[in-house]
Write a protein that holds these residues in place. Structure first.
Motif, PDB file in Angstrom:
ATOM      1  N   LEU A 267       0.888  -1.236   0.120  1.00 42.80           N
ATOM      2  CA  LEU A 267      -0.137   0.055  -0.107  1.00 42.80           C
ATOM      3  C   LEU A 267       0.911   1.097  -0.009  1.00 42.80           C
ATOM      4  O   LEU A 267       0.423   2.141  -0.748  1.00 42.80           O
ATOM      5  CB  LEU A 267      -0.912   0.011   1.320  1.00 42.80           C
ATOM      6  CG  LEU A 267      -1.965   1.266   1.346  1.00 42.80           C
ATOM      7  CD1 LEU A 267      -2.917   1.573   0.212  1.00 42.80           C
ATOM      8  CD2 LEU A 267      -2.716   0.845   2.762  1.00 42.80           C
ATOM      9  N   ILE A 298      -9.577   2.664   1.681  1.00 40.28           N
ATOM     10  CA  ILE A 298      -8.329   3.380   2.527  1.00 40.28           C
ATOM     11  C   ILE A 298      -8.765   3.717   3.914  1.00 40.28           C
ATOM     12  O   ILE A 298      -8.422   3.397   4.954  1.00 40.28           O
ATOM     13  CB  ILE A 298      -7.296   4.424   1.931  1.00 40.28           C
ATOM     14  CG1 ILE A 298      -6.468   3.827   0.771  1.00 40.28           C
ATOM     15  CG2 ILE A 298      -6.471   5.115   2.929  1.00 40.28           C
ATOM     16  CD1 ILE A 298      -5.863   4.990  -0.009  1.00 40.28           C
ATOM     17  N   ARG A 307      -3.655   6.748   8.296  1.00 42.69           N
ATOM     18  CA  ARG A 307      -4.913   6.942   7.283  1.00 42.69           C
ATOM     19  C   ARG A 307      -4.848   8.369   6.930  1.00 42.69           C
ATOM     20  O   ARG A 307      -4.941   8.308   5.772  1.00 42.69           O
ATOM     21  CB  ARG A 307      -6.104   6.554   8.351  1.00 42.69           C
ATOM     22  CG  ARG A 307      -7.508   6.821   7.407  1.00 42.69           C
ATOM     23  CD  ARG A 307      -8.539   7.250   8.235  1.00 42.69           C
ATOM     24  NE  ARG A 307      -9.244   5.817   8.567  1.00 42.69           N
ATOM     25  CZ  ARG A 307     -10.129   5.925   9.683  1.00 42.69           C
ATOM     26  NH1 ARG A 307     -10.314   6.902  10.367  1.00 42.69           N
ATOM     27  NH2 ARG A 307     -10.354   4.639  10.028  1.00 42.69           N
ATOM     28  N   CYS A 314      -4.003  10.276  -1.596  1.00 41.32           N
ATOM     29  CA  CYS A 314      -4.891   9.879  -2.391  1.00 41.32           C
ATOM     30  C   CYS A 314      -5.547  11.144  -3.166  1.00 41.32           C
ATOM     31  O   CYS A 314      -6.023  10.935  -4.334  1.00 41.32           O
ATOM     32  CB  CYS A 314      -6.170   8.935  -1.679  1.00 41.32           C
ATOM     33  SG  CYS A 314      -7.116   8.187  -2.772  1.00 41.32           S
TER      34      CYS A 314
END
Length: 318
Positions: A267, A298, A307, A314
């Motif tokens: 990831l 996610i 996160r 992202c």
């Protein structure tokens, strides 16, 4: 260079001000993670290098060392990864994939199947400079068989340039692959390695179409039936990247989070390495192929500052 990344140059940019904010965030008791992650995920790599240099100039300290001592776990890995220039990042990932007991074939497959010939040349150069060793020697020392041969072919970075497609050669390659796989008792892996490892991307796309016409199978189905293990995974990765690099990475990200547990190494590696290249396209493919957005996945699969930072990389929900 036109990119489809989610991270672009930040403006107005002030390396000294960013360096001062980062020092303040990490000085004394406790760390202000929010400041660290906000700055590092919203500046592009070139700007992060300028910040590191300003940090050293102003405070006589190494920014990466400070990040390592102040942060922990996956969040630390992600922040430190963001500080590595692209080719150093890939070289470092490859070095770790082949060092010590057991080789991480997945990393070798992902990087060498997806990078352009020019990128592979750069990675080899940086590897030699950083580690005073030949990447090819290291890889051949740790792998074997047809898997090793295809890796070596990809390392040569001599894929034909994308200039026009010769239909006669398309027909010929499709027939050769058909005879090497479906029509043969056993498989002539070498033919697959040579054609998939050296022909241009536009040529191969035509070959896959022609192959389907001749055999009635997608090339992926044949590879699945005719090969196994690491070679099969590498051949499939090459085919997927020829069809669409963003779709390949969308699938890679999906599998890193699907089911129980998360493959955080993958990831982090994909989010960092594609953030300035094609993460917008990857998000699009993700949405199209998995009926949910990368952002949502996610969000559901990670927590805390880790996160927050991934979601900023992202760059939005689709």
């Amino acid at each position: 260079q036109y990119t489809r990344g989610t991270v672009t140059a930040f403006a107005p940019f002030d390396a000294r001000a960013d360096a001062e904010s980062l020092r303040k965030a990490m000085k004394g008791m406790g760390t202000d993670e929010e400041t660290v992650l906000t700055i590092l995920t919203t500046r592009n790599n070139a700007q992060r290098q300028e910040i590191a240099s300003a940090f050293k100039t102003l405070f006589g300290r190494d920014l990466v060392d400070d990040l390592k001592s102040e942060l922990t776990g996956k969040f630390e890995t992600l922040m430190v990864s963001l500080m590595r220039p692209a080719y150093i990042f890939d070289a470092h990932a490859l070095k770790h994939a082949i060092k010590g007991a057991g080789t991480n074939e997945k990393v070798l497959t992902e990087i060498l199947a997806s990078r352009t010939p020019a990128e592979v040349q750069n990675i080899k150069q940086v590897y030699q400079q950083e580690y005073e060793a030949s990447l090819e020697d290291k890889i051949t020392g740790e792998t074997s068989g047809h898997f090793q041969r295809l890796l070596v072919v990809l390392l040569q970075a001599n894929r034909d340039p994308d200039v026009g497609v010769d239909e006669a050669l398309v027909e010929q390659d499709a027939q050769v692959l058909f005879r090497a796989g479906e029509l043969k008792w056993g498989t002539d892996e070498e033919k697959f390695i040579t054609i998939l490892g050296t022909r241009s991307v536009s040529h191969l796309r035509r070959v896959f179409d022609k192959y389907m016409t001749i055999s009635g199978f997608q090339i992926e189905e044949t590879i699945d039936r005719e090969t196994s293990g690491d070679l099969e995974k590498l051949l499939l990765a090459v085919v997927k990247c020829v069809r669409s690099v963003p779709a390949y990475f969308a699938e890679t990200l999906y599998h890193s989070m699907k089911g129980a547990g998360t493959d955080d190494d993958t990831l982090i590696r994909v989010m960092v390495s594609r953030s300035e290249v094609d993460l917008l396209d990857i998000r699009q493919e993700f949405r199209k192929n998995f009926a949910k957005s990368l952002y949502q996945m996610i969000q559901k699969d990670t927590s805390g500052d880790y996160r927050k930072a991934l979601l900023l990389l992202c760059g939005g929900d689709d």
